[in-house]
Design a protein around this motif. Structure first.
Motif, PDB file in Angstrom:
ATOM      1  N   SER A  91       0.824  -1.217   0.000  1.00  0.00           N
ATOM      2  CA  SER A  91       0.000   0.000   0.000  1.00  0.00           C
ATOM      3  C   SER A  91       0.857   1.267   0.000  1.00  0.00           C
ATOM      4  O   SER A  91       0.380   2.343  -0.347  1.00  0.00           O
ATOM      5  N   ARG A  92       2.135   1.156   0.338  1.00  0.00           N
ATOM      6  CA  ARG A  92       3.059   2.303   0.312  1.00  0.00           C
ATOM      7  C   ARG A  92       3.530   2.649  -1.102  1.00  0.00           C
ATOM      8  O   ARG A  92       4.090   3.714  -1.319  1.00  0.00           O
ATOM      9  N   VAL A  93       3.350   1.725  -2.036  1.00  0.00           N
ATOM     10  CA  VAL A  93       3.853   1.933  -3.393  1.00  0.00           C
ATOM     11  C   VAL A  93       2.902   2.859  -4.145  1.00  0.00           C
ATOM     12  O   VAL A  93       1.718   2.564  -4.299  1.00  0.00           O
ATOM     13  N   ARG A  94       3.437   3.991  -4.588  1.00  0.00           N
ATOM     14  CA  ARG A  94       2.685   4.956  -5.395  1.00  0.00           C
ATOM     15  C   ARG A  94       3.150   4.820  -6.837  1.00  0.00           C
ATOM     16  O   ARG A  94       4.069   4.072  -7.139  1.00  0.00           O
ATOM     17  N   THR A  95       2.580   5.594  -7.725  1.00  0.00           N
ATOM     18  CA  THR A  95       2.918   5.494  -9.142  1.00  0.00           C
ATOM     19  C   THR A  95       4.403   5.718  -9.406  1.00  0.00           C
ATOM     20  O   THR A  95       5.006   4.971 -10.168  1.00  0.00           O
ATOM     21  N   VAL A  96       5.000   6.721  -8.777  1.00  0.00           N
ATOM     22  CA  VAL A  96       6.400   7.043  -9.076  1.00  0.00           C
ATOM     23  C   VAL A  96       7.324   7.041  -7.856  1.00  0.00           C
ATOM     24  O   VAL A  96       8.473   7.445  -7.956  1.00  0.00           O
ATOM     25  N   TYR A  97       6.811   6.616  -6.697  1.00  0.00           N
ATOM     26  CA  TYR A  97       7.677   6.578  -5.520  1.00  0.00           C
ATOM     27  C   TYR A  97       7.126   5.606  -4.482  1.00  0.00           C
ATOM     28  O   TYR A  97       5.984   5.157  -4.568  1.00  0.00           O
ATOM     29  N   LEU A  98       7.975   5.298  -3.507  1.00  0.00           N
ATOM     30  CA  LEU A  98       7.588   4.488  -2.363  1.00  0.00           C
ATOM     31  C   LEU A  98       7.427   5.442  -1.191  1.00  0.00           C
ATOM     32  O   LEU A  98       8.355   6.178  -0.849  1.00  0.00           O
ATOM     33  N   ASP A  99       6.266   5.458  -0.572  1.00  0.00           N
ATOM     34  CA  ASP A  99       5.981   6.368   0.538  1.00  0.00           C
ATOM     35  C   ASP A  99       6.359   5.702   1.855  1.00  0.00           C
ATOM     36  O   ASP A  99       5.560   5.030   2.479  1.00  0.00           O
ATOM     37  N   GLY A 100       7.618   5.858   2.241  1.00  0.00           N
ATOM     38  CA  GLY A 100       8.129   5.245   3.462  1.00  0.00           C
ATOM     39  C   GLY A 100       9.249   4.280   3.131  1.00  0.00           C
ATOM     40  O   GLY A 100       9.649   4.135   1.974  1.00  0.00           O
ATOM     41  N   PRO A 101       9.752   3.615   4.155  1.00  0.00           N
ATOM     42  CA  PRO A 101      10.909   2.750   3.950  1.00  0.00           C
ATOM     43  C   PRO A 101      10.576   1.439   3.250  1.00  0.00           C
ATOM     44  O   PRO A 101       9.511   0.867   3.451  1.00  0.00           O
ATOM     45  N   ALA A 102      11.520   0.977   2.456  1.00  0.00           N
ATOM     46  CA  ALA A 102      11.447  -0.365   1.882  1.00  0.00           C
ATOM     47  C   ALA A 102      11.802  -1.357   2.987  1.00  0.00           C
ATOM     48  O   ALA A 102      12.326  -0.980   4.039  1.00  0.00           O
ATOM     49  N   ASP A 103      11.536  -2.620   2.750  1.00  0.00           N
ATOM     50  CA  ASP A 103      11.935  -3.650   3.698  1.00  0.00           C
ATOM     51  C   ASP A 103      13.407  -3.993   3.542  1.00  0.00           C
ATOM     52  O   ASP A 103      14.083  -4.346   4.510  1.00  0.00           O
ATOM     53  N   LEU A 104      13.907  -3.895   2.320  1.00  0.00           N
ATOM     54  CA  LEU A 104      15.300  -4.216   1.999  1.00  0.00           C
ATOM     55  C   LEU A 104      15.805  -3.201   0.997  1.00  0.00           C
ATOM     56  O   LEU A 104      15.120  -2.893   0.021  1.00  0.00           O
ATOM     57  N   VAL A 105      16.999  -2.679   1.251  1.00  0.00           N
ATOM     58  CA  VAL A 105      17.658  -1.753   0.323  1.00  0.00           C
ATOM     59  C   VAL A 105      19.054  -2.280   0.041  1.00  0.00           C
ATOM     60  O   VAL A 105      19.766  -2.696   0.956  1.00  0.00           O
ATOM     61  N   VAL A 106      19.438  -2.259  -1.234  1.00  0.00           N
ATOM     62  CA  VAL A 106      20.781  -2.652  -1.661  1.00  0.00           C
ATOM     63  C   VAL A 106      21.426  -1.447  -2.328  1.00  0.00           C
ATOM     64  O   VAL A 106      20.832  -0.838  -3.222  1.00  0.00           O
ATOM     65  N   GLU A 107      22.623  -1.106  -1.898  1.00  0.00           N
ATOM     66  CA  GLU A 107      23.407  -0.049  -2.533  1.00  0.00           C
ATOM     67  C   GLU A 107      24.694  -0.654  -3.066  1.00  0.00           C
ATOM     68  O   GLU A 107      25.371  -1.393  -2.363  1.00  0.00           O
ATOM     69  N   ILE A 108      25.005  -0.340  -4.319  1.00  0.00           N
ATOM     70  CA  ILE A 108      26.266  -0.729  -4.945  1.00  0.00           C
ATOM     71  C   ILE A 108      27.207   0.453  -4.770  1.00  0.00           C
ATOM     72  O   ILE A 108      26.978   1.528  -5.326  1.00  0.00           O
ATOM     73  N   VAL A 109      28.241   0.262  -3.984  1.00  0.00           N
ATOM     74  CA  VAL A 109      29.162   1.341  -3.625  1.00  0.00           C
ATOM     75  C   VAL A 109      30.061   1.684  -4.809  1.00  0.00           C
ATOM     76  O   VAL A 109      30.586   0.802  -5.486  1.00  0.00           O
ATOM     77  N   SER A 110      30.223   2.983  -5.036  1.00  0.00           N
ATOM     78  CA  SER A 110      31.194   3.469  -6.014  1.00  0.00           C
ATOM     79  C   SER A 110      32.149   4.393  -5.259  1.00  0.00           C
ATOM     80  O   SER A 110      31.845   4.816  -4.145  1.00  0.00           O
ATOM     81  N   PRO A 111      33.304   4.704  -5.847  1.00  0.00           N
ATOM     82  CA  PRO A 111      34.257   5.563  -5.122  1.00  0.00           C
ATOM     83  C   PRO A 111      33.640   6.882  -4.645  1.00  0.00           C
ATOM     84  O   PRO A 111      33.934   7.321  -3.539  1.00  0.00           O
ATOM     85  N   ASP A 112      32.765   7.482  -5.432  1.00  0.00           N
ATOM     86  CA  ASP A 112      32.189   8.767  -5.021  1.00  0.00           C
ATOM     87  C   ASP A 112      30.999   8.617  -4.070  1.00  0.00           C
ATOM     88  O   ASP A 112      30.523   9.606  -3.521  1.00  0.00           O
TER      89      ASP A 112
END
Length: 126
Positions: free
Chosen positions: A24-45
């Motif tokens: 129910s948090r999923v809107r057309t173009v965004y998520l309203d609130g936190p995801a259950d899982l987030v993955v970030e691919i680290v880059s030098p910057d």
């Protein structure tokens, strides 16, 4: 785009997962609130931003599991919220990570850095 209480302009994680009970948090173009899982691919910057700023924001917002994958260092760090709402490093046992959010999901860390990547059938068989 994932909008969080302290950052209504949002964050754009490399990958996110929302459990069925929170769709129910999923809107057309965004998520309203936190995801259950987030993955970030680290880059030098993005190293400091991902490992410090986003870590703190995601923890305060209640992202249940946060993965930091660093291809350059060939390292992976996994965080999960404890009962008090603080991130704790999640264990990697025998080179395999077991997600607390994705029931039954295991990730063999050597697959992340393998060239070529494992075939789907090979990964599923293991």
């Amino acid at each position: 785009l994932m909008r969080l209480p302290e950052r209504p302009s949002g964050r754009e994680p490399d990958l996110l997962f929302v459990a069925t009970q929170r769709l129910s948090r999923v809107r057309t173009v965004y998520l309203d609130g936190p995801a259950d899982l987030v993955v970030e691919i680290v880059s030098p910057d993005s190293r400091v931003r991902d490992a410090e700023e986003k870590l703190a924001e995601y923890e305060r917002a209640g992202v249940r599991e946060y993965w930091l994958l660093d291809p350059e260092a060939q390292s992976a760090t996994f965080f999960g919220l404890d009962e008090g709402g603080a991130y704790r490093a999640l264990p990697v046992e025998g080179g395999v990570f077991h997600s607390r959010v994705l029931d039954g999901f295991r990730l063999k860390l050597e697959w992340l850095w393998r060239d070529p990547l494992p075939k789907l059938r090979e990964a599923l068989a293991e």
